[in-house]
Design a protein around this motif. Sequence first.
Motif, short mmCIF file in Angstrom:
data_model
loop_
_atom_site.label_atom_id
_atom_site.label_comp_id
_atom_site.label_asym_id
_atom_site.label_seq_id
_atom_site.Cartn_x
_atom_site.Cartn_y
_atom_site.Cartn_z
N ARG A 109 0.84 -1.21 0.00
CA ARG A 109 0.00 0.00 0.00
C ARG A 109 0.87 1.25 0.00
NH1 ARG A 109 -4.12 1.01 4.90
NH2 ARG A 109 -2.16 0.78 6.04
N ILE A 113 0.81 1.43 -4.09
CA ILE A 113 -0.51 2.00 -4.34
C ILE A 113 -0.54 3.50 -4.06
CG2 ILE A 113 -2.93 1.94 -3.62
CD1 ILE A 113 -2.57 -1.09 -3.20
N GLN A 114 0.04 3.93 -2.94
CA GLN A 114 0.00 5.36 -2.60
C GLN A 114 1.02 6.19 -3.35
OE1 GLN A 114 0.37 5.38 1.69
NE2 GLN A 114 -1.78 4.83 1.99
N ARG A 117 0.63 5.53 -9.79
CA ARG A 117 -0.62 5.20 -10.47
C ARG A 117 -0.38 3.92 -11.25
NH1 ARG A 117 -2.15 8.42 -14.65
NH2 ARG A 117 -0.09 9.31 -14.69
N GLU A 120 -3.97 0.24 -8.95
CA GLU A 120 -5.31 0.30 -8.37
C GLU A 120 -5.97 -1.08 -8.28
OE1 GLU A 120 -4.31 2.18 -11.01
OE2 GLU A 120 -4.00 4.07 -9.95
N GLN A 123 -5.92 -2.62 -4.81
CA GLN A 123 -6.47 -1.88 -3.69
C GLN A 123 -7.31 -2.75 -2.75
OE1 GLN A 123 -5.86 1.44 -3.02
NE2 GLN A 123 -7.02 1.23 -1.15
#
Length: 166
Positions: A109, A113-114, A117, A120, A123
Amino acid sequence: MHEHHVAHRDCMGLNMMVDGSMYSDGWHPCVPSQKPDYTGDARYFSRTQGPPKYYLIDFGLSQRYDPKDGLPLEYPILGGDKTVPEFQTSDDAHDPFPTDVYYTGNMAREDFIQKMRGFEFLQDLMLDMVQYNPSKQPTMDEVVRCFDVIRRGLSSWKLRSRIAPP
């Protein structure tokens, strides 16, 4: 590792490494875009043409358990990730395997993910892995199976697409 009753207990980005199999002639350690001797650009394959292997390193906090001894319980060890929910509220001993799941999910994450891009599609799986209640988290075997289903559901275009900062 969990199949072999080993808990890593410090899964984080700094303890993940990737091999250099994507680079056919190697690369320079300080300038990865260059050949080792600086004689030109390093030749490489895409991750789909030459999939690299990822390794979890630094087993200094790891522990192997005998399944005959029942559920393993360990007191909190604060490795690189200090955000494990069950360690925030108690110094009691906990099952270290859900903690590994949390560590791995939180690493994915925070580091993917953070920061980028293009991830997703992970997620929902990551949210399952970092649930506050460890008894609601999937096991690592379930994570691997779920990830495999997600990966198989991605198009070759998506697998080859670039990732980018937000």
